[in-house]
Write a protein that holds these residues in place. Structure first.
Motif, PDB file in Angstrom:
ATOM      1  N   UNK A 137       0.816  -1.220   0.000  1.00  0.00           N
ATOM      2  CA  UNK A 137       0.000   0.000   0.000  1.00  0.00           C
ATOM      3  C   UNK A 137       0.849   1.269   0.000  1.00  0.00           C
ATOM      4  N   UNK A 138       2.169   1.131   0.176  1.00  0.00           N
ATOM      5  CA  UNK A 138       2.994   2.332   0.148  1.00  0.00           C
ATOM      6  C   UNK A 138       4.300   2.181  -0.639  1.00  0.00           C
ATOM      7  N   UNK A 139       4.813   0.974  -0.827  1.00  0.00           N
ATOM      8  CA  UNK A 139       6.084   0.817  -1.529  1.00  0.00           C
ATOM      9  C   UNK A 139       5.894   1.189  -2.992  1.00  0.00           C
ATOM     10  N   UNK A 140       6.645   2.130  -3.443  1.00  0.00           N
ATOM     11  CA  UNK A 140       6.509   2.654  -4.799  1.00  0.00           C
ATOM     12  C   UNK A 140       5.691   3.926  -4.778  1.00  0.00           C
ATOM     13  N   UNK A 141       5.978   4.831  -5.697  1.00  0.00           N
ATOM     14  CA  UNK A 141       5.192   6.068  -5.764  1.00  0.00           C
ATOM     15  C   UNK A 141       3.730   5.769  -6.086  1.00  0.00           C
TER      16      UNK A 141
END
Length: 162
Positions: free
Chosen positions: A40-44
């Protein structure tokens, strides 16, 4: 915004992010330990991640890919080198082929994540150690600083939905 500071050090070949969260250390640790939270948060925001392997133990490996707005997939891998739950995580991070295996000749970045309680909040510091100046320059030009800043900025939303 959770990112309170970013430092690029060309002499030490490091890129450091400092973030603060209104959450416990254990809750922030969970955004690394749980692959569904990590996704849910790794990567833009425009390149969300999917983790197909997440062995959260020393010497464990992770395999993931990020999907771009046009459907392009960028594959990556981790090898976890240190876990001192819930205060420290170290891992090597590199580019992977379409099967999720490390690219031949790719030299990974070594990341060190530390969590500290500061004034009732959790401060997370992520220091990326680059193996050489060429890798440092290449990844900075690819947008690693901006992309990681945007990725880390999504953690508050993950923490608010625990």
């Amino acid at each position: 915004m959770t990112v309170t500071g970013t430092t690029r050090n060309t002499e030490e070949l490091t890129l450091t992010f400092v973030t603060e969260f209104d959450a416990t250390i254990e809750q922030v640790w969970g955004v690394w330990a749980d692959p569904r939270k990590l996704e849910r948060w790794w990567g833009p925001p425009t390149w969300p991640a999917t983790f197909v392997r997440h062995e959260f133990v020393p010497t464990g490996s992770a395999r993931y890919y990020m999907t771009g707005p046009d459907g392009t997939k960028a594959h990556g891998w981790w090898t976890i080198t240190t876990i001192e739950a819930p205060y420290r995580l170290e891992y090597d991070d590199g580019f992977a082929d379409d099967n999720g295996e490390p690219l031949a000749g790719d030299v990974p970045v070594h990341a060190v994540v530390t969590l500290d309680e500061v004034g009732g909040k959790t401060r997370m510091t992520v220091v990326n150690h680059f193996p050489d100046a060429d890798t440092f320059d290449r990844l900075i030009k690819m947008g690693m600083q901006e992309g990681m800043g945007l990725a880390l900025g999504q953690i508050d939303r993950v923490l608010s939905n625990l």
